[in-house]
Write a protein that holds these residues in place. Structure first.
Motif, mmCIF file in Angstrom:
data_model
loop_
_atom_site.group_PDB
_atom_site.id
_atom_site.type_symbol
_atom_site.label_atom_id
_atom_site.label_comp_id
_atom_site.label_asym_id
_atom_site.label_seq_id
_atom_site.Cartn_x
_atom_site.Cartn_y
_atom_site.Cartn_z
ATOM 1 N N LYS A 271 0.831 -1.183 0.072
ATOM 2 C CA LYS A 271 -0.139 -0.067 0.181
ATOM 3 C C LYS A 271 0.734 1.089 -0.132
ATOM 4 N N SER A 327 -5.907 -2.627 -2.873
ATOM 5 C CA SER A 327 -6.769 -3.923 -2.892
ATOM 6 C C SER A 327 -7.758 -3.769 -1.820
ATOM 7 N N PRO A 328 -8.861 -2.828 -2.306
ATOM 8 C CA PRO A 328 -9.849 -2.330 -1.492
ATOM 9 C C PRO A 328 -10.747 -3.437 -1.132
ATOM 10 N N ASP A 329 -11.099 -3.254 0.176
ATOM 11 C CA ASP A 329 -12.200 -4.206 0.743
ATOM 12 C C ASP A 329 -13.344 -3.500 1.230
ATOM 13 N N PRO A 330 -14.491 -3.967 1.585
ATOM 14 C CA PRO A 330 -15.684 -3.299 1.675
ATOM 15 C C PRO A 330 -15.447 -2.179 2.930
ATOM 16 N N GLN A 332 -12.868 -0.683 3.547
ATOM 17 C CA GLN A 332 -12.169 0.493 3.334
ATOM 18 C C GLN A 332 -12.893 1.404 2.321
ATOM 19 N N TYR A 372 -7.382 -2.336 -7.782
ATOM 20 C CA TYR A 372 -8.187 -3.356 -8.355
ATOM 21 C C TYR A 372 -9.586 -3.058 -8.561
ATOM 22 N N LYS A 374 -13.483 -3.573 -8.330
ATOM 23 C CA LYS A 374 -14.704 -4.660 -7.809
ATOM 24 C C LYS A 374 -15.910 -3.951 -7.981
ATOM 25 N N ASP A 376 -18.850 -3.923 -6.524
ATOM 26 C CA ASP A 376 -19.269 -2.858 -5.443
ATOM 27 C C ASP A 376 -18.453 -1.392 -5.506
#
Length: 401
Positions: A271, A327-330, A332, A372, A374, A376
């Motif tokens: 990151k 690498s975003p997750d929900p 973040q 990345y 996604k 969503d």
């Protein structure tokens, strides 16, 4: 340019005769040329030598009216080029309008539908008095967004990926009990004949064969045999071309798949490395972007603290809060969008804090830069009107806004 508008009655559609009251005489006299006969151009087709019966206040147009749907609107306008000619347009009612368009690669990648300036009136009529509606694609429904008539664009979203570039789409309304549904579907082309290069030749041969055999002399019979042989060779060549075209399409699909796999692999290892690269290349995402602060701390409700990865200023002087998501997750994504919403809602206090009370900020834009893509993330950024930049490699950047 003077024009005459009127909603067609069932009687006018049945008889093909346009009628009007005395109140519209002045409008029609301004449109219809002062000649005994004139021509009407409707959908590119010319109807010649028509005349008005002013005493009866009627004008026989014929087929264009009889083919119109109930409650359609007719528009007559004068012609600038030719004095004895008027233009006729018949618009179906909004509920019965069907727009047919071909999906382009740009629209497919951007998840939107776009139209040309010449189609403005068509789309304006389609979306008249539609403040809220639902879009339906392949049986799935989602809340629609009001079209951007200035940019001639209708944002759809990820479900548009269910179609392929080159598909012919049909766009029309479907009325449910309590909601308006905009249906977007692929046009079924099974009933249409697919012409090929030998179609005209086959038609010629069919016409020749329909003649009695006794009408042919020896030379014509030999010529017919030559035509049949040539037709056979052409058909074989077309079949070979179609097979080669199929193989080429398979190879293109394979190359696109490999390219997608290659570009999806980011060369950023961490990151920190990603954020450093974003800070050094901010102008690549938007021309004229200038970094003001890095890792600027913001006080959120409840005493929480969040940081703005990059606080920038665009070339118009508007503040831009950039969040770099590796690498975003929900979680973040939600935190980044929550921060941008907070800044928008408290822009006055934030601008005063930023300049120590010297200046006031009129507004702030949000931008999310991720490595990345996604589903969503794309949908949420579109809904929040936040610009999304996808850095798939050091030189490949997708912009979605």
């Amino acid at each position: 340019m003077p024009e005459f508008r009127k909603k067609l009655t069932s009687r006018e559609i049945e008889t093909g005769i346009l009628t009007w009251s005395a109140d519209y005489d002045a409008q029609l006299r301004a449109v219809i040329p002062a000649t005994l006969v004139f021509d009407v151009i409707c959908d590119g087709q010319e109807f010649a030598n028509l005349s008005v019966e002013w005493e009866k206040r009627s004008l026989f147009i014929g087929e264009p009216l009889s083919m119109a749907a109930a409650d359609s609107e007719i528009v007559l306008t004068g012609s600038r080029d030719k004095g004895a000619q008027i233009n006729c347009q018949i618009f179906a009612p909004q509920e019965k309008m069907v727009i047919r368009k071909r999906l382009s690669h740009q629209e497919h990648n951007g998840r939107y539908l776009k139209w040309f300036a010449r189609e403005d009136e068509l789309y304006t009529r389609l979306f008249t008095s539609r403040e809220s509606f639902v879009v339906e694609i392949a049986g799935k429904r989602f809340k629609g967004r009001i079209p951007d008539f200035e940019r001639r664009k209708l944002m759809i979203g990820e479900l548009l990926r269910g179609f392929s570039p080159g598909d012919d789409l049909l766009i029309h309304w479907h009325h449910a009990r309590d909601e308006s549904i905009l249906v977007i579907e692929r046009e079924d082309g099974t009933g249409r004949a697919q012409p090929d290069g030998s179609t005209p030749l086959r038609a010629l041969v069919a016409r020749l064969l329909s003649r009695p055999l006794g009408e042919f002399n020896e030379g014509e019979v030999k010529g017919l045999i030559v035509l049949l042989e040539e037709n056979k060779k052409l058909w074989e060549r077309i079949t070979n071309f179609q097979e080669e075209n199929r193989r080429l399409k398979e190879q293109v699909n394979m190359l696109e798949s490999l390219f997608e796999q290659f570009t999806s692999n980011s060369f950023f290892n961490s990151k920190k490395e990603f954020e450093l690269w974003v800070a050094e290349h901010s102008s690549m995402f938007e021309k004229g972007m200038r970094v003001i602060h890095r890792n600027y701390t913001v006080n959120m409700p409840g005493g929480r603290k969040r940081r703005i990865d990059l606080l920038c200023q665009d070339r118009k002087g508007v503040l831009v809060a950039i969040q770099a998501l590796f690498s975003p997750d929900p979680a973040q994504v939600n935190e980044a969008l929550e921060l941008i919403d907070h800044l928008r809602a408290n822009i006055g206090a934030f601008g005063s804090e930023l300049t120590e009370g010297q200046f006031k900020a009129a507004g702030i834009r949000g931008m999310v830069i991720a490595n990345y893509e996604k589903t969503d993330l794309v949908e949420q950024c579109l809904q929040k009107q936040v610009k999304l930049c996808l850095v798939k490699s050091g030189c490949l950047i997708d912009l979605l806004e």
